[in-house]
Structure formats: C-alpha cells, structure tokens
Design a protein around this motif. Sequence first.
Motif, PDB file in Angstrom:
ATOM      1  N   LEU A  65       0.867  -1.178   0.000  1.00  0.00           N
ATOM      2  CA  LEU A  65       0.000   0.000   0.000  1.00  0.00           C
ATOM      3  C   LEU A  65       0.903   1.226   0.000  1.00  0.00           C
ATOM      4  N   ARG A  66       0.765   2.060  -1.025  1.00  0.00           N
ATOM      5  CA  ARG A  66       1.627   3.231  -1.166  1.00  0.00           C
ATOM      6  C   ARG A  66       0.771   4.487  -1.160  1.00  0.00           C
ATOM      7  N   ILE A  67       1.230   5.497  -0.430  1.00  0.00           N
ATOM      8  CA  ILE A  67       0.560   6.798  -0.397  1.00  0.00           C
ATOM      9  C   ILE A  67       1.545   7.821  -0.958  1.00  0.00           C
ATOM     10  N   ASP A  68       1.135   8.478  -2.060  1.00  0.00           N
ATOM     11  CA  ASP A  68       2.050   9.442  -2.661  1.00  0.00           C
ATOM     12  C   ASP A  68       1.835  10.839  -2.075  1.00  0.00           C
ATOM     13  N   ALA A  69       2.573  11.808  -2.591  1.00  0.00           N
ATOM     14  CA  ALA A  69       2.550  13.161  -2.031  1.00  0.00           C
ATOM     15  C   ALA A  69       1.195  13.839  -2.194  1.00  0.00           C
ATOM     16  N   SER A  70       0.436  13.473  -3.219  1.00  0.00           N
ATOM     17  CA  SER A  70      -0.869  14.111  -3.446  1.00  0.00           C
ATOM     18  C   SER A  70      -1.977  13.461  -2.624  1.00  0.00           C
ATOM     19  N   GLY A  71      -1.682  12.382  -1.926  1.00  0.00           N
ATOM     20  CA  GLY A  71      -2.679  11.716  -1.096  1.00  0.00           C
ATOM     21  C   GLY A  71      -3.335  10.536  -1.791  1.00  0.00           C
ATOM     22  N   ASP A 106       3.854   2.204   2.550  1.00  0.00           N
ATOM     23  CA  ASP A 106       4.960   3.072   2.137  1.00  0.00           C
ATOM     24  C   ASP A 106       4.372   4.452   1.886  1.00  0.00           C
ATOM     25  N   THR A 107       4.850   5.445   2.607  1.00  0.00           N
ATOM     26  CA  THR A 107       4.327   6.797   2.433  1.00  0.00           C
ATOM     27  C   THR A 107       5.421   7.723   1.928  1.00  0.00           C
ATOM     28  N   ASN A 108       4.993   8.677   1.130  1.00  0.00           N
ATOM     29  CA  ASN A 108       5.891   9.726   0.684  1.00  0.00           C
ATOM     30  C   ASN A 108       6.112  10.678   1.850  1.00  0.00           C
ATOM     31  N   ASP A 109       7.282  11.273   1.924  1.00  0.00           N
ATOM     32  CA  ASP A 109       7.568  12.209   3.014  1.00  0.00           C
ATOM     33  C   ASP A 109       6.644  13.415   2.997  1.00  0.00           C
ATOM     34  N   SER A 110       6.116  13.779   1.826  1.00  0.00           N
ATOM     35  CA  SER A 110       5.250  14.949   1.706  1.00  0.00           C
ATOM     36  C   SER A 110       3.775  14.610   1.852  1.00  0.00           C
ATOM     37  N   ALA A 111       3.428  13.348   2.061  1.00  0.00           N
ATOM     38  CA  ALA A 111       2.020  12.936   2.154  1.00  0.00           C
ATOM     39  C   ALA A 111       1.403  13.480   3.430  1.00  0.00           C
ATOM     40  N   GLU A 112       0.089  13.757   3.350  1.00  0.00           N
ATOM     41  CA  GLU A 112      -0.622  14.266   4.510  1.00  0.00           C
ATOM     42  C   GLU A 112      -0.850  13.135   5.509  1.00  0.00           C
ATOM     43  N   TYR A 113      -0.771  13.489   6.782  1.00  0.00           N
ATOM     44  CA  TYR A 113      -0.960  12.490   7.833  1.00  0.00           C
ATOM     45  C   TYR A 113      -2.417  12.013   7.888  1.00  0.00           C
ATOM     46  N   GLY A 114      -3.355  12.856   7.488  1.00  0.00           N
ATOM     47  CA  GLY A 114      -4.764  12.495   7.532  1.00  0.00           C
ATOM     48  C   GLY A 114      -5.076  11.279   6.671  1.00  0.00           C
ATOM     49  N   VAL A 115      -4.426  11.171   5.520  1.00  0.00           N
ATOM     50  CA  VAL A 115      -4.643  10.014   4.650  1.00  0.00           C
ATOM     51  C   VAL A 115      -4.108   8.750   5.322  1.00  0.00           C
ATOM     52  N   LEU A 116      -2.928   8.856   5.917  1.00  0.00           N
ATOM     53  CA  LEU A 116      -2.361   7.705   6.625  1.00  0.00           C
ATOM     54  C   LEU A 116      -3.242   7.310   7.803  1.00  0.00           C
ATOM     55  N   ALA A 117      -3.803   8.293   8.501  1.00  0.00           N
ATOM     56  CA  ALA A 117      -4.685   7.992   9.631  1.00  0.00           C
ATOM     57  C   ALA A 117      -5.931   7.247   9.161  1.00  0.00           C
ATOM     58  N   LYS A 118      -6.474   7.624   8.009  1.00  0.00           N
ATOM     59  CA  LYS A 118      -7.636   6.914   7.461  1.00  0.00           C
ATOM     60  C   LYS A 118      -7.281   5.484   7.073  1.00  0.00           C
ATOM     61  N   VAL A 119      -6.097   5.296   6.507  1.00  0.00           N
ATOM     62  CA  VAL A 119      -5.651   3.948   6.132  1.00  0.00           C
ATOM     63  C   VAL A 119      -5.491   3.077   7.376  1.00  0.00           C
ATOM     64  N   LEU A 120      -4.872   3.626   8.424  1.00  0.00           N
ATOM     65  CA  LEU A 120      -4.684   2.852   9.651  1.00  0.00           C
ATOM     66  C   LEU A 120      -6.016   2.558  10.336  1.00  0.00           C
ATOM     67  N   ALA A 121      -6.954   3.500  10.275  1.00  0.00           N
ATOM     68  CA  ALA A 121      -8.280   3.260  10.851  1.00  0.00           C
ATOM     69  C   ALA A 121      -9.004   2.163  10.083  1.00  0.00           C
ATOM     70  N   ALA A 122      -8.872   2.160   8.763  1.00  0.00           N
ATOM     71  CA  ALA A 122      -9.491   1.101   7.953  1.00  0.00           C
ATOM     72  C   ALA A 122      -8.879  -0.253   8.283  1.00  0.00           C
ATOM     73  N   ALA A 123      -7.556  -0.293   8.471  1.00  0.00           N
ATOM     74  CA  ALA A 123      -6.892  -1.554   8.820  1.00  0.00           C
ATOM     75  C   ALA A 123      -7.335  -2.052  10.185  1.00  0.00           C
ATOM     76  N   LYS A 124      -7.512  -1.138  11.121  1.00  0.00           N
ATOM     77  CA  LYS A 124      -7.971  -1.530  12.457  1.00  0.00           C
ATOM     78  C   LYS A 124      -9.406  -2.043  12.405  1.00  0.00           C
TER      79      LYS A 124
END
Length: 136
Positions: A65-71, A106-124
């Motif tokens: 699962l990859r998250i790029d800079a644009s989300g 795998d996240t881009n350094d410029s990616a927003e944390y909100g997108v990662l938080a949604k991904v982790l919430a979905a995984a949980k």
Amino acid sequence: MAFAKASAGAMADINVTPLIDVMLVLLIIFMVTMPIQSVPVDVDLPQKTDKPPENLKEPPDPIELRIDASGQVYWNNSPTAVGALEKMMKEEVARDPSNQPELQIDTNDSAEYGVLAKVLAAAKNAEMLKIGFVQN
C-alpha cells in the motif's frame, strides 16, 4: 610536664563524620530495598520441544500500500479510493483470518498524515493484525 605542638599550622586530619553519615544512610536504604527485590516473579516461558509446529502455512504475499505526495493511495500499484480500502482489507482478512497477509505501508515524506490515519483506521476496523511500514 606539658606537651606543646611544634607548629601552629593548618590541621591535616580528615573529618570522617560526614562520610560515616552517608555510609549509614546508604546501608539503611539497601536494607530497606533488598527485601522488595527478593520477591519471586512467576514467568511462563515456552518449553523446548523436538516436534515441528503443526498446521504451518506458507504466508500469503504481502499487500503493498503506497501513499504518494498528493494523497493518492495505491493498492499493489493500482490506484484505489481511500473509502474502498476497508472493504478490500476485510476481504483479505476473510480469506484466512489465522494466516493474514502483511500490510506494508509506504508513504511519501510529503504525504498528509490524515490520509495515513484513514488507512490505519481502515486496517484496524478490518481487524488486520500484520501492519508494517516500509521505506523505499
């Protein structure tokens, strides 16, 4: 007969009273703390066995699962909406709940944390147990 000092210079004796006081305090501290440390703690350790574990399954291929800079989120290199991730994760877990694939994020350094938080919430919410972060 009176004894007289030969010189009236500085006294060279060491005052040992503070040293004795410190040593007695340390002795009391050690006497108080040693009984606390001698209380046994029960630990259940695994026992050695010569037979191999049963039902050993080959782990499935990991989910990349990859998250790029644009989300934008990519599930195994294909673009995916964030809202559809939880359903896809639940399908993966439902295949074999005891042998789940690893979710490698795998996240881009410029990616927003909100997108990662949604991904982790979905995984949980999908009850995924194996989640790892990779850095390329």
